[in-house]
Design a protein around this motif. Structure first.
Motif, PDB file in Angstrom:
ATOM      1  N   TYR A 284       1.261   5.239   1.368  1.00  0.00           N
ATOM      2  CA  TYR A 284       0.881   6.036   2.525  1.00  0.00           C
ATOM      3  C   TYR A 284       1.323   7.481   2.326  1.00  0.00           C
ATOM      4  O   TYR A 284       2.370   7.761   1.722  1.00  0.00           O
ATOM      5  CB  TYR A 284       1.512   5.478   3.803  1.00  0.00           C
ATOM      6  CG  TYR A 284       1.065   4.078   4.130  1.00  0.00           C
ATOM      7  CD1 TYR A 284      -0.027   3.845   4.954  1.00  0.00           C
ATOM      8  CD2 TYR A 284       1.738   2.970   3.600  1.00  0.00           C
ATOM      9  CE1 TYR A 284      -0.446   2.553   5.253  1.00  0.00           C
ATOM     10  CE2 TYR A 284       1.317   1.677   3.891  1.00  0.00           C
ATOM     11  CZ  TYR A 284       0.234   1.486   4.713  1.00  0.00           C
ATOM     12  OH  TYR A 284      -0.184   0.214   5.002  1.00  0.00           O
TER      13      TYR A 284
ATOM     14  N   ASN B 147      -6.982  -3.504   1.939  1.00  0.00           N
ATOM     15  CA  ASN B 147      -7.621  -2.255   1.493  1.00  0.00           C
ATOM     16  C   ASN B 147      -9.061  -2.115   1.976  1.00  0.00           C
ATOM     17  O   ASN B 147      -9.829  -1.342   1.400  1.00  0.00           O
ATOM     18  CB  ASN B 147      -7.583  -2.171  -0.036  1.00  0.00           C
ATOM     19  CG  ASN B 147      -6.185  -1.943  -0.565  1.00  0.00           C
ATOM     20  OD1 ASN B 147      -5.366  -1.288   0.080  1.00  0.00           O
ATOM     21  ND2 ASN B 147      -5.894  -2.479  -1.734  1.00  0.00           N
TER      22      ASN B 147
ATOM     23  N   GLY C 242      -3.938   5.037   6.140  1.00  0.00           N
ATOM     24  CA  GLY C 242      -3.460   5.602   4.886  1.00  0.00           C
ATOM     25  C   GLY C 242      -2.388   6.653   5.056  1.00  0.00           C
ATOM     26  O   GLY C 242      -1.922   7.226   4.070  1.00  0.00           O
TER      27      GLY C 242
ATOM     28  N   ASN D  98      -9.396   1.363   3.111  1.00  0.00           N
ATOM     29  CA  ASN D  98      -8.461   2.255   2.416  1.00  0.00           C
ATOM     30  C   ASN D  98      -9.201   3.217   1.484  1.00  0.00           C
ATOM     31  O   ASN D  98      -9.717   2.807   0.446  1.00  0.00           O
ATOM     32  CB  ASN D  98      -7.446   1.426   1.627  1.00  0.00           C
ATOM     33  CG  ASN D  98      -6.369   2.292   1.002  1.00  0.00           C
ATOM     34  OD1 ASN D  98      -6.255   3.482   1.308  1.00  0.00           O
ATOM     35  ND2 ASN D  98      -5.571   1.705   0.137  1.00  0.00           N
TER      36      ASN D  98
ATOM     37  N   ASN E 181       0.834  -1.199   0.000  1.00  0.00           N
ATOM     38  CA  ASN E 181       0.000   0.000   0.000  1.00  0.00           C
ATOM     39  C   ASN E 181       0.868   1.248   0.000  1.00  0.00           C
ATOM     40  O   ASN E 181       2.040   1.219   0.376  1.00  0.00           O
ATOM     41  CB  ASN E 181      -0.923   0.015   1.226  1.00  0.00           C
ATOM     42  CG  ASN E 181      -1.959  -1.083   1.160  1.00  0.00           C
ATOM     43  OD1 ASN E 181      -2.436  -1.430   0.084  1.00  0.00           O
ATOM     44  ND2 ASN E 181      -2.301  -1.648   2.302  1.00  0.00           N
TER      45      ASN E 181
END
Length: 235
Positions: free
Chosen positions: A25, A117, A51, A120, A23
C-alpha cells in the motif's frame, strides 16, 4: 489492518507498507495519524483504501514487567529474551508466509488475482505472477467452455449458435476483465513504465504484441515509484 513499513522518505513524505494480506500500500505524510514520520521496519496499523494506507499509526511493543517476587537472577534471562525478540523484525504478508527468498505458487497468483487483487491497480507484479495467472486463466476458460458444450449437447443445442457455451464464456470474460486489467498495469509498473501504456491493447493486433513483449521483460531490480521489488525476485 496491521502491516510493516517497507520504506518511507521523510523529505518526499512518501513510502510503502506491506499489509498482513500480502499486498503493498502507498503511504503519504497526510495519512499518518499520530506522528510526523515512520521509519522502515516499523509495525503499524492502518486502514486499506484502494491500494493506499489511511489513518496510519505505529505500534510499539510494550515491555513485559517481571513478577514482584521474582529474583534478579531469574528476571535477567527473561529481560534478555524480550530484548532479543523486540529486536527481530516482524514480517507480514508474503514475507511472513514464505520468506524473502521464496514466492507464491502459480495457482496462488491466480487465486489472489480473483480475490485480494481484483481491483488492485497499484504496486508491481513480477513475470511469474503474470504468467501464472495467464496459465490458470486459460485452463479455467477451457473448463467453462467444456461445461457449456456439454450442456448444449445435452439440451440438443446443435445450431450454429450454442447459447449456453457463448453465455458462460461471456460471463467468465466479464468476471475476469478487471483483475486482468489490474495485472497488466502492475506488470508495467514492475518494469518501470506507466500503467496507462496498457491502453495500447486497444490497437488491433499491434497493441497486443506490444503488451506481450512488455510482459516478457524482467523485473526492474530496484525499488521504483510504484513500490519495492516483488517478493521472491533476486536483486
Amino acid at each position: 489492518m496491521r502491516g510493516e513499513v517497507l520504506h518511507y522518505d521523510e523529505d518526499q513524505g512518501f513510502g510503502f507498507i506491506t499489509g498482513a494480506d500480502g499486498n503493498r500500500y502507498i503511504l503519504a505524510r497526510e495519512d499518518l495519524r499520530r506522528e510526523a514520520s515512520v521509519a522502515g521496519g516499523t509495525t503499524v496499523e492502518f486502514q486499506p483504501a484502494g491500494g493506499r494506507a489511511r489513518n496510519v499509526f505505529s505500534i510499539r511493543a510494550q515491555p513485559a514487567s517481571a513478577p514482584a517476587d521474582a529474583s534478579p537472577a531469574a528476571a535477567a534471562p527473561s529481560q534478555a529474551g524480550n530484548t532479543q525478540a523486540a529486536g527481530q523484525p516482524q514480517h507480514f504478508g508474503r514475507s511472513a508466509e514464505t520468506g524473502p527468498a521464496e514466492s507464491a505458487g502459480l495457482w496462488n497468483y491466480f487465486w489472489l488475482g480473483l480475490t485480494e487483487n481484483y481491483f488492485n491497480f497499484a504496486g508491481r507484479a513480477r513475470r511469474k505472477e503474470y504468467w501464472g495467472y495467464c496459465l490458470f486463466w486459460t485452463i479455467a476458460l477451457l473448463v467453462v467452455i467444456g461445461i457449456g458444450v456439454f450442456i448444449d449437447d445435452a439440451m440438443g443445442n446443435t445450431a450454429e449458435l450454442p447459447a449456453v457455451t457463448v453465455g458462460l464464456s461471456g460471463l467468465f470474460l466479464l468476471a475476469t476483465a478487471l483483475p486482468w486489467f489490474g495485472l497488466n498495469v502492475r506488470r508495467l509498473h514492475d518494469i518501470g513504465l506507466t500503467g496507462w501504456l496498457f491502453l495500447l491493447f486497444l490497437i488491433p493486433t499491434f497493441g497486443t504484441v506490444i503488451i506481450l513483449i512488455f510482459a516478457l521483460i524482467p523485473t526492474q531490480p530496484r525499488e521504483n515509484q510504484w513500490g519495492p521489488v516483488p517478493a521472491g525476485v533476486g536483486t
